[in-house]
Design a protein around this motif. Structure first.
Motif, PDB file in Angstrom:
ATOM      1  N   THR A 149      37.275 -37.946 -28.379  1.00  0.00           N
ATOM      2  CA  THR A 149      36.337 -36.428 -28.621  1.00  0.00           C
ATOM      3  C   THR A 149      35.123 -35.901 -28.202  1.00  0.00           C
ATOM      4  N   TYR A 150      34.420 -35.414 -28.691  1.00  0.00           N
ATOM      5  CA  TYR A 150      32.925 -35.413 -28.447  1.00  0.00           C
ATOM      6  C   TYR A 150      32.716 -33.972 -28.940  1.00  0.00           C
ATOM      7  N   ALA A 151      31.179 -33.177 -29.339  1.00  0.00           N
ATOM      8  CA  ALA A 151      31.004 -32.120 -29.758  1.00  0.00           C
ATOM      9  C   ALA A 151      30.205 -31.493 -29.632  1.00  0.00           C
ATOM     10  N   SER A 152      30.043 -30.296 -29.158  1.00  0.00           N
ATOM     11  CA  SER A 152      29.117 -29.115 -28.685  1.00  0.00           C
ATOM     12  C   SER A 152      28.283 -28.381 -29.419  1.00  0.00           C
ATOM     13  N   VAL A 153      27.008 -28.523 -29.067  1.00  0.00           N
ATOM     14  CA  VAL A 153      26.073 -27.856 -30.563  1.00  0.00           C
ATOM     15  C   VAL A 153      25.379 -27.070 -30.092  1.00  0.00           C
ATOM     16  N   ILE A 154      24.721 -25.555 -30.473  1.00  0.00           N
ATOM     17  CA  ILE A 154      24.054 -25.061 -30.318  1.00  0.00           C
ATOM     18  C   ILE A 154      22.410 -24.918 -31.208  1.00  0.00           C
ATOM     19  N   VAL A 155      20.935 -25.418 -30.347  1.00  0.00           N
ATOM     20  CA  VAL A 155      20.516 -26.636 -31.378  1.00  0.00           C
ATOM     21  C   VAL A 155      18.786 -25.668 -31.373  1.00  0.00           C
ATOM     22  N   THR A 156      18.177 -25.363 -31.526  1.00  0.00           N
ATOM     23  CA  THR A 156      17.340 -24.546 -31.836  1.00  0.00           C
ATOM     24  C   THR A 156      15.637 -26.270 -32.614  1.00  0.00           C
ATOM     25  N   GLN A 157      14.271 -25.303 -32.061  1.00  0.00           N
ATOM     26  CA  GLN A 157      13.577 -26.328 -33.184  1.00  0.00           C
ATOM     27  C   GLN A 157      13.604 -26.182 -33.950  1.00  0.00           C
ATOM     28  N   ASP A 177      25.882 -26.605 -17.045  1.00  0.00           N
ATOM     29  CA  ASP A 177      26.614 -26.518 -16.135  1.00  0.00           C
ATOM     30  C   ASP A 177      27.075 -25.204 -15.919  1.00  0.00           C
ATOM     31  N   ARG A 178      27.209 -24.402 -15.390  1.00  0.00           N
ATOM     32  CA  ARG A 178      28.466 -23.182 -15.921  1.00  0.00           C
ATOM     33  C   ARG A 178      29.484 -23.801 -16.372  1.00  0.00           C
ATOM     34  N   LEU A 179      30.069 -24.926 -15.547  1.00  0.00           N
ATOM     35  CA  LEU A 179      31.978 -25.669 -15.875  1.00  0.00           C
ATOM     36  C   LEU A 179      31.565 -26.481 -16.896  1.00  0.00           C
ATOM     37  N   SER A 180      30.767 -26.340 -17.482  1.00  0.00           N
ATOM     38  CA  SER A 180      30.327 -27.581 -18.715  1.00  0.00           C
ATOM     39  C   SER A 180      31.691 -27.120 -19.469  1.00  0.00           C
ATOM     40  N   ALA A 181      31.887 -27.382 -20.069  1.00  0.00           N
ATOM     41  CA  ALA A 181      32.347 -27.425 -21.814  1.00  0.00           C
ATOM     42  C   ALA A 181      32.071 -27.759 -22.557  1.00  0.00           C
ATOM     43  N   SER A 182      31.006 -28.795 -22.891  1.00  0.00           N
ATOM     44  CA  SER A 182      29.983 -28.712 -24.036  1.00  0.00           C
ATOM     45  C   SER A 182      29.079 -27.537 -24.174  1.00  0.00           C
ATOM     46  N   GLY A 183      28.843 -27.932 -22.634  1.00  0.00           N
ATOM     47  CA  GLY A 183      27.067 -27.062 -21.886  1.00  0.00           C
ATOM     48  C   GLY A 183      27.272 -25.561 -21.869  1.00  0.00           C
ATOM     49  N   ALA A 184      28.413 -25.005 -22.047  1.00  0.00           N
ATOM     50  CA  ALA A 184      28.398 -23.675 -21.363  1.00  0.00           C
ATOM     51  C   ALA A 184      30.067 -23.123 -22.019  1.00  0.00           C
ATOM     52  N   LEU A 185      30.636 -23.346 -21.987  1.00  0.00           N
ATOM     53  CA  LEU A 185      32.439 -22.518 -22.424  1.00  0.00           C
ATOM     54  C   LEU A 185      31.913 -22.438 -24.407  1.00  0.00           C
ATOM     55  N   SER A 216      21.138 -28.071 -16.307  1.00  0.00           N
ATOM     56  CA  SER A 216      21.733 -29.186 -16.909  1.00  0.00           C
ATOM     57  C   SER A 216      21.489 -29.500 -18.292  1.00  0.00           C
ATOM     58  N   HIS A 217      22.234 -30.150 -18.901  1.00  0.00           N
ATOM     59  CA  HIS A 217      22.450 -30.966 -20.641  1.00  0.00           C
ATOM     60  C   HIS A 217      20.227 -31.733 -20.546  1.00  0.00           C
ATOM     61  N   ALA A 218      20.722 -32.629 -19.625  1.00  0.00           N
ATOM     62  CA  ALA A 218      19.140 -32.865 -19.961  1.00  0.00           C
ATOM     63  C   ALA A 218      17.860 -31.627 -19.697  1.00  0.00           C
ATOM     64  N   GLU A 219      18.107 -31.083 -18.575  1.00  0.00           N
ATOM     65  CA  GLU A 219      17.074 -29.735 -18.191  1.00  0.00           C
ATOM     66  C   GLU A 219      17.119 -28.639 -19.499  1.00  0.00           C
ATOM     67  N   ALA A 220      18.234 -28.359 -20.305  1.00  0.00           N
ATOM     68  CA  ALA A 220      17.904 -27.528 -21.443  1.00  0.00           C
ATOM     69  C   ALA A 220      17.667 -27.355 -22.738  1.00  0.00           C
ATOM     70  N   GLN A 236      26.280 -32.506 -27.712  1.00  0.00           N
ATOM     71  CA  GLN A 236      25.572 -32.788 -28.929  1.00  0.00           C
ATOM     72  C   GLN A 236      24.995 -34.603 -28.320  1.00  0.00           C
ATOM     73  N   PHE A 237      25.362 -35.337 -27.668  1.00  0.00           N
ATOM     74  CA  PHE A 237      25.282 -36.393 -26.881  1.00  0.00           C
ATOM     75  C   PHE A 237      23.308 -36.654 -26.992  1.00  0.00           C
TER      76      PHE A 237
END
Length: 338
Positions: A149-157, A177-185, A216-220, A236-237
């Motif tokens: 399993t892995y994690a999704s985060v909302i991160v700030t400075q 991506d709009r279809l990303s679980a950890s990066g959108a959903l 993308s994760h990297a660009e976001a 989170q990765f």
């Protein structure tokens, strides 16, 4: 495929009608030649276009296996990472294998649905939608960074004024991506649970309490680093350093854990025997499958995952539940997200 009908019910049959095999915005760009199944209508020595009972099916539709890679890293690097997978397929399945760099999740799924693609690596959310709309079948789950399993985060400075998710009202927020679980959903689910309106996201950008931007994760995360957004909703990765710790200068506002790691999917056009052969080629492989073209551990071309296990639709039911809570439409597959 026993759980497919349940997936269709959970994700909404209304959105699925007419989608299978339909060309979506940006979906065709993942195919190198746009060709259809070369075996369709083949008839041996006769003039008829109807195959006879003695016709021999062409393996993997056109006599070769096409593996779609999601564009998470530069194409040349990913081709190096997946070279042992290519060689494994050619050795074990006895079929020429092509690595194809997809334009995005939607493009890969459309190719699998049409049969121009055979195997692919994608995200949990994209796979769940793909299963519900006959675009793919889930066969394996990947293991990486010590967990299934892995994690999704909302991160700030670190120095920002964002102390809680409610502080993001009126702000610009970056997503993958709009279809990303950890990066959108999951980030959108966290924002909704905090009381913010997400409008019709991730399908449409209107009527949310914040301004979203998808890449993308990297660009976001890079947009957050540049100060162009107040926060980023990502896996989170992408926020971790080489020691698997949060990169200095940032802090998490909210975290969701225990998301099932990404699957390996196959085309529903493959026969049961072909799907099983692909699955066993992965399951029976040694550690060298994950070490990249150079065959050495802990180098740049190592795959991010180091093992696989059998999986099916049920493995990703938690992702489906979140998608249902957000009212996600199957039309998202054709929205052009990348």
């Amino acid at each position: 495929m026993s759980n497919r009908r349940e997936f269709l019910t959970l994700l909404g049959t209304a959105g699925a009608v007419g989608l299978a095999g339909c060309a979506g915005g940006g979906g065709g760009s993942g195919s190198s030649d746009g060709s259809t199944d070369a075996a369709t209508g083949a008839s041996g020595d006769t003039a008829t276009s109807t195959p006879t009972a003695t016709s021999t099916p062409v393996p993997y539709g056109d006599g070769r296996l096409t593996f779609y890679m999601s564009p998470s890293e530069p194409q040349q690097l990913m081709e190096s990472q997946y070279q042992p997978v290519k060689e494994r397929f050619e050795e074990e399945l006895g079929v020429t294998t092509q690595l194809q760099y997809a334009a995005g999740y939607s493009a890969a799924l459309q190719s699998l649905a049409s049969g121009t693609g055979d195997v692919g690596e994608t995200g949990p959310f994209a796979a769940a939608l793909g299963v519900a709309n006959d675009r793919c079948d889930i066969i394996l789950q990947r293991f990486g960074y010590g967990s299934w399993t892995y994690a999704s985060v909302i991160v700030t400075q670190e120095g920002s004024d964002i102390e809680s998710l409610s502080d993001l009202e009126g702000e610009r927020v970056a997503f993958a991506d709009r279809l990303s679980a950890s990066g959108a959903l999951y980030p959108l689910y966290m924002l909704k649970q905090a009381g913010l309106s997400i409008g019709d996201l991730p399908t449409d950008t209107g009527d949310a309490d914040f301004t979203p931007q998808f890449s993308s994760h990297a660009e976001a995360f890079a947009a957050l680093e540049r100060g162009q957004v107040a926060a980023a909703g990502v896996g989170q990765f992408i926020t971790l350093n080489d020691n698997r710790e949060l990169i200095d200068g940032f802090r998490y506002v909210e975290t969701t854990e225990d998301i099932p790691r990404a699957p390996i999917v196959v085309s529903p056009e493959l026969s049961d025997e072909e799907q099983t052969a692909v699955k066993e080629a992965f399951l029976d492989a040694g550690d060298e499958l994950y070490l990249g073209e150079d065959g050495e551990a802990d180098t740049e071309d190592d795959l991010w995952f180091s093992d696989v296990r059998e999986a099916d639709n049920e493995t990703y039911q938690p992702v489906v539940d979140v998608a249902n809570d957000l009212g996600v439409s199957a039309e998202l597959l054709d929205s052009g997200g990348s």
